[in-house]
Scaffold this active site. Structure first.
Site: not given
Length: 293
Positions: A211, A244, A253
């Protein structure tokens, strides 16, 4: 680097845009927009979709009314709709919403744990034990996240052995898969190689996912490294959404479109329809533009 010279034949993308992507957008996102996005992603062939999280709307207001999103989606028979849960209360809400899977999250950084979840790493693990037990009883798969695998915005570099031990602990507790997260997007391919060299003796590649945030533009390179180590599950967000909220500057992302493009170049099958994926990307970008303050 002692990576596997044979790349996987197939890669599974876990689409995190509707949760990890939208949670860091400044504006409120309408329930219908979230439902439409999830439906479009499933129609594009994404078979694992983080649909929302059952966290306090006080802390993550963009994830309010996730129960209504789950109630409103048109479920595709071959898709799994995942909910992130921070505690037992959130888990029970996910059960009521008929989430196919739940995800739990911890971090390799003690300082980040305290700022993000208001508890230590050990306390977060204790909090997950009853959730995993209850999930087993209900036959609900549990996915684990480890954030800050390379570096923390407060502590700096993280020792790879801490990531390895934590990943092994989550698997032993009952998580079927652990996603390794470069939360601030600072990792280099060399660091990812070092981390995986350390983690793989503890947890096999078929139980790991990656991730990566694209803050420094290295996410695709890092994914390529992970693929060479036999890891075939990749988290990504449509349009490169999000970041985040507890890691300043960790914007974005890696984009699902970029991951699909990489897989195509490497001749790795993914079963995603490019045109439908782009429609979903255009849809959410336009929706965010229209709702911008």
């Amino acid at each position: 680097m002692t990576s596997n010279p044979t790349l996987p034949n197939y890669a599974r993308i876990v689409e995190v845009g509707p949760r990890d992507g939208l949670q860091n957008e400044k504006q409120a996102i309408g329930i219908d927009t979230r439902i439409n996005l999830v439906n479009m992603l499933a129609e594009a062939g994404l078979s694992y979709i983080e649909t929302g999280s059952f966290v306090s709307p006080k802390w993550v207001p963009q994830m309010a009314n996730t129960d209504q999103v789950f109630a409103g989606i048109h479920r595709q028979p071959n898709a799994a709709y995942i909910a992130l849960v921070p505690n037992m209360q959130g888990f029970e809400q996910a059960v009521t919403a008929k989430a196919d899977e739940v995800a739990i999250f911890t971090t390799a950084s003690e300082t980040f744990a305290k700022k993000n979840t208001n508890c230590t790493i050990a306390e977060s693990i204790e909090r997950f034990k009853p959730i995993i037990e209850r999930a087993k009883a209900l036959n609900i798969p549990v996915r684990g996240y480890i954030s800050c695998i390379a570096a923390c915005p407060y502590e700096g570099l993280i020792a790879p052995i801490e990531v390895a031990k934590l990943a092994a602990q989550l698997i032993s507790m009952g998580c079927y898969e652990v996603s390794l997260g470069d939360t601030i997007g600072s990792a280099t391919p060399e660091q990812i190689s070092e981390i995986l060299e350390c983690v793989l003796p503890y947890v096999p590649a078929d139980k790991l996912a990656v991730h990566f945030h694209d803050t420094n533009g290295r996410a695709i390179e890092n994914i390529h490294v992970a693929l060479q180590y036999g890891i075939s599950v990749i988290d990504s967000a449509i349009g490169g959404l999000g970041g985040c909220p507890y890691a300043e500057g960790a914007t974005g992302n890696v984009a699902t479109e970029s991951v699909v493009d990489l897989l195509d170049k490497l001749n790795i099958r993914h079963d995603i329809n490019w045109e439908k994926l782009n429609k979903a990307s255009q849809y959410i970008r336009q929706a965010l533009t229209n709702s911008a303050p």
